[in-house]
Design an enzyme around this catalytic site. Structure first.
Site, PDB file in Angstrom:
ATOM      1  CB  SER A  76      -0.821   0.107   1.357  1.00  0.00           C
ATOM      2  OG  SER A  76      -1.987  -0.456   0.561  1.00  0.00           O
TER       3      SER A  76
ATOM      4  CE  LYS B 133      -4.563   1.584  -1.058  1.00  0.00           C
ATOM      5  NZ  LYS B 133      -3.761   0.112  -0.191  1.00  0.00           N
TER       6      LYS B 133
ATOM      7  CB  SER C 127      -4.499   1.209   3.975  1.00  0.00           C
ATOM      8  OG  SER C 127      -3.634   0.787   2.891  1.00  0.00           O
TER       9      SER C 127
END
Length: 295
Positions: A62, A65, A126
Site C-alpha cells: 500500500s 498509494k 488504506s
C-alpha cells in the site's frame, strides 16, 4: 599570519575527519530489527542519512498509494476534479474487490461517495476499494490510471518502479498474475514521498488523522500507529503510508519533523517478530529516527 592559516587548516581537517568518521559510523550501525531495505532522507535536501539495500526493487504493497495520492491531488489542483465530486461504484470495482478480503471502505452499489471521502478512507485506513474508485474518477478505468502512475514514475526518473494497480495489492489478490505486483526500490519510494509532500503538502492534513468517520457512520482508524494519540506515537510524526501483503511483507513510509527538519524514512519487508506484522515496522522507524536524527 602563516601560523594562523596553519591553525585554520588543522581545524578544517579535524572537522572533516569527524564528519567522515560519523558518516562511516552510520554505515556500520547495526539495527536491532531486520528489514530487506531501509532508507532515511532529509525531505528538503534529498540527502541520504542512512540506507541499506535501498536500490533493490521489491513489492511495495500500500505504499503504492503515495503515487495514487499524488495523481489525485494533481487532478484536484488542476481543476479536473473537486473534493465534492461523487462516485457510484462500478461493476468492475465490485468484481475486483469481491475477490479479495483486503481492507475496504465497503461501498454499496447505488450509493454515492465523494472524492474527499474516498481519498480520506484510502489515506487513513488504506481502503483498497477507495483507491480503485479514485483511479476510475481520474482516468475512467484503473488500467488507464496505472498508465499515468508509470508515466509519473518515469518523469521522476525512477528506474526501479513499476505499477500494475492503484492500491498496491499483490496481483494474485485481485485475480491477476502473481508477477503483476507493484514494485519499487526503497530509494524510489522515498522520492515519491518527497515529491508528494513538496508539491501537495495538504496531503499531511489527511495522513496525520488518527481516525475518520465514513459517510455511513463507520469509524475507520489509521494504520499508522506512530501518530499522536496512537499506541506507538512518536512526537513529530505526521504521516505517511503503511503497507502489508504476502509478497511485500510489512512496510512503512514515514515522515515527520524533528529538530526543525522534515525527515522521510522507508522500511520494507520488515522482520515479523513472532508473526507480528504490525509492531516491528514502527519500532524500526523509531530506531532510525532516534539513532540518526535525534542522536
Amino acid at each position: 599570519m602563516k601560523k594562523l592559516i596553519f591553525i585554520l587548516v588543522i581545524i578544517i581537517l579535524s572537522v572533516t575527519v569527524v564528519i567522515k568518521n560519523k558518516e562511516k559510523t552510520f554505515e556500520k550501525v547495526d539495527l536491532t530489527i531486520a528489514a530487506k531495505a531501509v532508507i532515511l532522507i532529509d525531505a528538503d535536501t534529498g540527502k541520504v542519512i542512512y540506507e541499506k539495500n535501498s536500490a533493490e526493487p521489491l513489492p511495495i504493497a500500500s505504499m503504492s498509494k503515495l503515487m495514487t495520492q499524488y495523481i489525485v491531488l494533481n487532478a484536484v489542483k488542476s481543476g479536473n476534479l473537486s473534493w465534492g465530486d461523487t462516485y457510484k461504484p462500478s461493476e468492475a470495482l465490485h468484481q475486483i474487490t469481491g475477490q479479495s478480503a483486503a481492507v475496504k471502505l465497503g461501498m454499496t452499489a447505488g450509493h454515492s461517495y465523494t472524492l474527499q471521502e474516498l481519498f480520506t478512507a484510502m489515506t487513513v485506513n488504506s481502503a483498497n476499494d477507495a483507491a480503485m474508485a479514485l483511479a476510475e474518477m481520474v482516468s475512467g478505468t484503473e488500467d488507464a490510471f496505472v498508465d499515468l502512475m508509470n508515466k509519473q514514475a518515469q518523469s521522476f526518473g525512477l528506474k526501479k518502479t513499476t505499477f500494475f494497480n492503484a492500491s498496491g495489492l499483490d496481483g494474485d489478490y485481485i485475480g491477476k498474475g502473481y508477477e503483476q505486483t507493484n514494485h519499487a526500490s526503497a530509494r524510489d519510494v522515498s522520492v515519491i514521498a518527497q515529491k508528494l509532500i513538496a508539491k501537495h503538502p495538504e496531503v499531511l492534513d489527511y495522513t496525520k488523522l488518527p481516525s475518520f468517520k465514513a459517510g455511513n457512520g463507520t469509524m475507520l482508524w489509521s494504520t499508522n500507529l506512530m501518530l499522536e494519540g496512537m499506541p506507538q506515537a512518536l512526537a513529530g510524526i505526521d504521516g505517511l503510508k503503511t503497507g502489508y501483503t504476502d509478497q511485500a511483507g510489512s512496510c512503512f513510509a514515514s515522515t515527520g519533523v524533528f529538530e526543525g527538519r522534515r525527515i522521510i524514512s522507508v522500511v520494507m519487508n520488515v522482520d515479523a517478530d513472532g508473526g507480528d506484522t504490525t509492531t516491528p515496522r514502527f519500532d524500526l522507524t523509531r530506531e532510525l529516527i532516534e539513532k540518526f536524527v535525534l542522536n
